[in-house]
Design an enzyme around this catalytic site. Structure first.
Site, PDB file in Angstrom:
ATOM      1  N   SER A  36       0.832  -1.194   0.000  1.00 34.01           N
ATOM      2  CA  SER A  36       0.000   0.000   0.000  1.00 34.01           C
ATOM      3  C   SER A  36       0.876   1.257   0.000  1.00 34.01           C
ATOM      4  O   SER A  36       1.796   1.368  -0.808  1.00 34.01           O
ATOM      5  CB  SER A  36      -0.963  -0.055   1.199  1.00 34.01           C
ATOM      6  OG  SER A  36      -1.979   0.900   1.072  1.00 34.01           O
ATOM      7  N   LYS A  54       4.581   2.206  -1.919  1.00 30.71           N
ATOM      8  CA  LYS A  54       5.058   3.397  -2.629  1.00 30.71           C
ATOM      9  C   LYS A  54       6.455   3.758  -2.139  1.00 30.71           C
ATOM     10  O   LYS A  54       7.366   4.073  -2.924  1.00 30.71           O
ATOM     11  CB  LYS A  54       4.102   4.572  -2.405  1.00 30.71           C
ATOM     12  CG  LYS A  54       2.621   4.324  -2.689  1.00 30.71           C
ATOM     13  CD  LYS A  54       1.791   5.567  -2.384  1.00 30.71           C
ATOM     14  CE  LYS A  54       0.317   5.286  -2.126  1.00 30.71           C
ATOM     15  NZ  LYS A  54      -0.412   4.700  -3.231  1.00 30.71           N
ATOM     16  N   HIS A  77      -7.504  -5.406  -1.104  1.00 29.27           N
ATOM     17  CA  HIS A  77      -6.285  -4.728  -0.675  1.00 29.27           C
ATOM     18  C   HIS A  77      -5.798  -5.327   0.635  1.00 29.27           C
ATOM     19  O   HIS A  77      -6.327  -5.055   1.707  1.00 29.27           O
ATOM     20  CB  HIS A  77      -6.618  -3.241  -0.499  1.00 29.27           C
ATOM     21  CG  HIS A  77      -5.429  -2.360  -0.384  1.00 29.27           C
ATOM     22  ND1 HIS A  77      -4.493  -2.234  -1.380  1.00 29.27           N
ATOM     23  CD2 HIS A  77      -5.013  -1.535   0.614  1.00 29.27           C
ATOM     24  CE1 HIS A  77      -3.571  -1.368  -1.017  1.00 29.27           C
ATOM     25  NE2 HIS A  77      -3.854  -0.945   0.204  1.00 29.27           N
TER      26      HIS A  77
END
Length: 399
Positions: A239, A243, A380
């Site tokens: 998540s 990044k 997710h």
């Protein structure tokens, strides 16, 4: 799905000329891309602090019934006990020869949350709270501080026994030790307090950049630890921490392998598709994540002069794996896959296999060249299937 032919070409230099050879890529074009993203998106990161200091504060060579050595290390960012610091939690498998390969990744809810081991030090940093978290039960948090009841609440996402059994060390640190993920706190905690001058600039050092920078500081420690092979360290994140892992891998070539799991917008997915989470949401809901310069691209997602396949190109030719989930609509799995396809040309230009497919694979089919990708059922999250693919990829590339 986005057509890679309409994307900006990472092999075209600022001069408008095509990169001719690998030397020109490393000496010119790669630097141009790194400077672009440091200025326009992730922010300018400081150098390694000259007084960075490490202290092993706990060790047990027979942890987990003898399966591992547990080591807990404090990283003092300014060298002082009172200054900003992060704690590394390490588990090193005992049944394999040293030094071992390792997986390094930040966690969401504290080192103590990744396993119920009662000897893990409970974080003293700020902790989010609330009753509606879909991943962990945060009823154990009292006045934004973790308690004994918080041990192991996030263990499902960190299959420690599996990782150790495959011969890898696991190293993790808590995101809030490094930089606040609470917009109300701004840049008033963690490493940001050491670099106030960077926050007065439009290319300021945001939170995603700070997390990535701290992963490099963890790597600084790893290079001193004889139990870990510093040439075989994979950086992992899920998540928003995915990044950060991607930017860490792009920024620091010491990471031998990069795993960006469901990182979505500002991570692996293409903005130019105009699908899923967009730049306006990133810059308004999470104003602390990126440099102020990134605000000027709000509502211009499909017109960007660059995109996230450029960030992936900074990892090339090192192995890179991107994981998606079919119901993770905000992360735009098709956009994550499109980035993988788009960066293939850079890997092949640099003489590696790249990614051996052009179409999205079916669910639960991992495609692996020098770039790996899978999409699984569900939403997710991080589950055992994901870890199994990452460990297989690591076996292929780090063994």
């Amino acid at each position: 799905m986005a057509q890679t032919s309409v994307l900006p070409n990472p092999l075209i230099m600022n001069s408008g000329k095509l990169v001719k050879n690998a030397k020109q890529w490393y000496k010119v074009r790669r630097n141009e891309i790194f400077e672009l993203f440091s200025r326009e998106m992730y922010g300018q990161a400081p150098e390694r602090p000259s007084n960075l200091r490490f202290e092993v504060v706990e060790e047990d060579k027979k942890a987990l019934n003898g399966k591992a050595t547990r080591r807990q290390v404090v990283v003092y960012f300014d060298g002082t006990n009172a200054g900003p610091q992060m704690e590394l939690l390490m588990y090193i498998p005992n049944q394999v020869g040293k030094p071992v390969p390792a997986i390094l990744g930040l966690n969401f809810w504290g080192n103590h949350a990744i396993h119920p081991d009662p000897y893990i030090r409970i974080t003293k940093s700020w902790m989010e709270s609330g009753r509606n978290n879909p991943y962990v039960n945060l009823n154990c948090v009292v006045e934004h501080r973790a308690t004994e009841a918080c041990r192991g609440i996030n263990a499902a996402q960190w299959p420690l026994d599996t990782i150790l059994a495959r011969g890898y060390a696991l190293i993790t640190a808590y995101r809030e030790d490094i930089a606040s993920d609470n917009p109300k706190q701004g840049f008033s905690t963690g490493v940001h307090t050491l670099y106030p001058s960077l926050q007065s600039r439009d290319d300021n050092f945001g939170t995603i950049g700070a997390w990535a920078w701290a992963l490099s500081r963890a790597m600084d420690y790893i290079e001193t630890d004889q139990a870990i092979n510093p040439k075989k360290v994979a950086v992992f994140g899920w998540s928003r921490l995915g990044k950060a892992a991607l930017w860490a891998g792009a920024s620091d070539a010491r990471f031998a392998l990069v795993i960006s799991h469901e990182s979505g917008a500002g991570g692996a997915k293409l903005f130019r598709r105009g699908v899923g989470e967009n730049i306006r949401r990133l810059c308004t809901v999470f104003p602390h994540w990126y440099a102020h310069n990134f605000n000027k691209y709000m509502d211009k997602d499909t017109l960007l002069p660059f995109d996230q396949h450029y960030v992936m190109a900074l990892v090339a030719p090192r192995p890179l794996y991107v994981g998606s989930a079919v119901d993770d609509k905000g992360a735009d799995p098709a956009g994550e896959f499109a980035s993988v396809v788009a960066v293939d040309k850079v890997y092949r230009f640099l003489g590696t296999e790249g990614f051996p497919a052009q179409t999205m694979p079916p669910l639960h089919q991992s495609i692996q060249g020098k770039i790996g990708y899978h999409i699984r059922a569900g939403g997710h999250d991080v589950n055992l299937y994901d870890w199994q693919q990452y460990l297989n990829f690591a076996d292929k590339n780090l063994r």
